[in-house]
Enzyme design. Structure first.
Site, PDB file in Angstrom:
ATOM      1  N   HIS A  57       0.815  -1.215   0.000  1.00 21.56           N
ATOM      2  CA  HIS A  57       0.000   0.000   0.000  1.00 21.56           C
ATOM      3  C   HIS A  57       0.850   1.268   0.000  1.00 21.56           C
ATOM      4  O   HIS A  57       0.301   2.368   0.062  1.00 21.56           O
ATOM      5  CB  HIS A  57      -0.929   0.000   1.216  1.00 21.56           C
ATOM      6  CG  HIS A  57      -1.867  -1.166   1.254  1.00 21.56           C
ATOM      7  ND1 HIS A  57      -3.128  -1.142   0.696  1.00 21.56           N
ATOM      8  CD2 HIS A  57      -1.717  -2.413   1.767  1.00 21.56           C
ATOM      9  CE1 HIS A  57      -3.715  -2.307   0.879  1.00 21.56           C
ATOM     10  NE2 HIS A  57      -2.878  -3.100   1.510  1.00 21.56           N
ATOM     11  N   HIS A  61      -1.251   2.535  -5.572  1.00 18.75           N
ATOM     12  CA  HIS A  61      -1.496   1.098  -5.501  1.00 18.75           C
ATOM     13  C   HIS A  61      -2.952   0.776  -5.777  1.00 18.75           C
ATOM     14  O   HIS A  61      -3.833   1.639  -5.709  1.00 18.75           O
ATOM     15  CB  HIS A  61      -1.108   0.551  -4.126  1.00 18.75           C
ATOM     16  CG  HIS A  61      -1.926   1.106  -3.002  1.00 18.75           C
ATOM     17  ND1 HIS A  61      -1.640   2.310  -2.409  1.00 18.75           N
ATOM     18  CD2 HIS A  61      -3.046   0.639  -2.372  1.00 18.75           C
ATOM     19  CE1 HIS A  61      -2.523   2.563  -1.470  1.00 18.75           C
ATOM     20  NE2 HIS A  61      -3.396   1.561  -1.430  1.00 18.75           N
ATOM     21  N   ASP A  63      -5.921  -1.678  -4.372  1.00 17.01           N
ATOM     22  CA  ASP A  63      -6.380  -2.592  -3.330  1.00 17.01           C
ATOM     23  C   ASP A  63      -7.085  -3.782  -3.971  1.00 17.01           C
ATOM     24  O   ASP A  63      -7.778  -3.641  -4.981  1.00 17.01           O
ATOM     25  CB  ASP A  63      -7.383  -1.897  -2.408  1.00 17.01           C
ATOM     26  CG  ASP A  63      -6.727  -0.991  -1.382  1.00 17.01           C
ATOM     27  OD1 ASP A  63      -5.492  -1.003  -1.273  1.00 17.01           O
ATOM     28  OD2 ASP A  63      -7.467  -0.266  -0.692  1.00 17.01           O
ATOM     29  N   HIS A  67      -8.064  -7.298   0.805  1.00 19.79           N
ATOM     30  CA  HIS A  67      -7.653  -6.278   1.781  1.00 19.79           C
ATOM     31  C   HIS A  67      -8.773  -5.986   2.776  1.00 19.79           C
ATOM     32  O   HIS A  67      -8.509  -5.677   3.935  1.00 19.79           O
ATOM     33  CB  HIS A  67      -7.247  -5.005   1.029  1.00 19.79           C
ATOM     34  CG  HIS A  67      -6.836  -3.873   1.906  1.00 19.79           C
ATOM     35  ND1 HIS A  67      -5.925  -4.004   2.929  1.00 19.79           N
ATOM     36  CD2 HIS A  67      -7.207  -2.555   1.908  1.00 19.79           C
ATOM     37  CE1 HIS A  67      -5.748  -2.831   3.519  1.00 19.79           C
ATOM     38  NE2 HIS A  67      -6.521  -1.947   2.920  1.00 19.79           N
ATOM     39  N   HIS A 168     -14.960   0.861   1.574  1.00 21.08           N
ATOM     40  CA  HIS A 168     -14.380  -0.374   1.059  1.00 21.08           C
ATOM     41  C   HIS A 168     -15.432  -1.488   0.978  1.00 21.08           C
ATOM     42  O   HIS A 168     -15.370  -2.339   0.090  1.00 21.08           O
ATOM     43  CB  HIS A 168     -13.208  -0.819   1.933  1.00 21.08           C
ATOM     44  CG  HIS A 168     -11.956  -0.029   1.718  1.00 21.08           C
ATOM     45  ND1 HIS A 168     -11.717   1.180   2.333  1.00 21.08           N
ATOM     46  CD2 HIS A 168     -10.868  -0.265   0.935  1.00 21.08           C
ATOM     47  CE1 HIS A 168     -10.541   1.643   1.961  1.00 21.08           C
ATOM     48  NE2 HIS A 168      -9.997   0.787   1.109  1.00 21.08           N
ATOM     49  N   GLU A 180      -5.431   4.105  -5.091  1.00 19.72           N
ATOM     50  CA  GLU A 180      -5.208   5.109  -4.055  1.00 19.72           C
ATOM     51  C   GLU A 180      -3.806   5.699  -4.191  1.00 19.72           C
ATOM     52  O   GLU A 180      -2.926   5.107  -4.803  1.00 19.72           O
ATOM     53  CB  GLU A 180      -5.405   4.485  -2.668  1.00 19.72           C
ATOM     54  CG  GLU A 180      -6.836   4.019  -2.431  1.00 19.72           C
ATOM     55  CD  GLU A 180      -7.028   3.222  -1.147  1.00 19.72           C
ATOM     56  OE1 GLU A 180      -8.145   3.239  -0.621  1.00 19.72           O
ATOM     57  OE2 GLU A 180      -6.056   2.570  -0.693  1.00 19.72           O
TER      58      GLU A 180
END
Length: 221
Positions: A57, A61, A63, A67, A168, A180
């Site tokens: 992270h 990156h 996700d 995660h 999320h 992100e």
């Protein structure tokens, strides 16, 4: 058979990846970037060779569902299609703690399937506990509009102190992909082609990406 030379691609590129180095900001408690040299060029060694330690992270990156969901898919098993294709950059700077629908409404006509949101006038160089997150309702409405990937120049789509991670959870339920820590300082609002492929890390919860935007091809007669 005669070969015809390929026409050069003169479209402009924007690198929207955060630089990764020992000073890169990380989520509190996360593993920062570090590097050590295992071998160096010398009369006895023909190469420089390093080893790196970092959370996936760190920097820009993607996700993976793993995660934020116990039975989520790892990043190396995700389909690549959401991470490449037409996208729109929308500016929502100084919008407060959450990106609400009305902060994006000025740029939602004929929306492509990928949306990147700029929240910082300049990408942070230190951890920002007051980062701007997405309101879960905004993510729901983007999914309703056919969006398959959302991106942010923030370190998270949820508030830094969130323990429930409602944004999320919307990603997981609506099968949205996320980027992100983008760097959108030099990017105007508008439509581009996004290329931000995660590494094929078969068991990982996230992956660094080298994210770029490319200007769209001009219509030709």
């Amino acid at each position: 058979m005669a070969a015809f030379p390929l026409e050069p691609d003169v479209r402009q590129l924007w690198d929207i990846s955060a630089p990764v180095h020992p000073g890169s900001p990380v989520y509190p408690g996360d593993v920062p970037y570090s590097q050590q040299w295992c071998a160096t060029l010398s009369a006895d060694c023909p190469v420089n060779l390093s080893a790196m330690t970092l959370s996936p992270h760190v920097g820009t990156h993607a996700d993976a569902p793993l995660h934020y969901a116990a039975n989520g898919v790892a990043v190396g098993l995700l389909a690549l299609e959401p991470f490449i294709g037409p996208c729109r950059v929308i500016h929502a700077m100084h919008c407060g703690p959450l990106i609400e629908w009305h902060h994006l409404a000025h740029a939602l006509t004929a929306l492509p399937p990928r949306v990147l949101v700029r929240t910082y006038p300049q990408a942070p160089t230190q951890w920002d506990a007051a980062l701007t997150a997405f309101a879960p309702e905004t993510l729901e409405r983007l999914a309703d509009a056919g969006v398959v990937l959302v991106g942010t120049d923030s370190a998270s789509i949820d508030p830094a102190d969130s323990t429930q991670l409602p944004g999320h959870q919307v990603l997981y339920r609506r099968q949205l992909r996320v980027l992100e820590n983008l760097v959108l300082d030099a990017v105007s609002e508008g439509d581009y082609e996004l290329i931000a492929l995660p590494l094929r890390l078969i068991g990982a919860d996230a992956s660094p990406v080298r994210a770029v935007l490319r200007s769209l091809p001009q219509n030709r007669a």
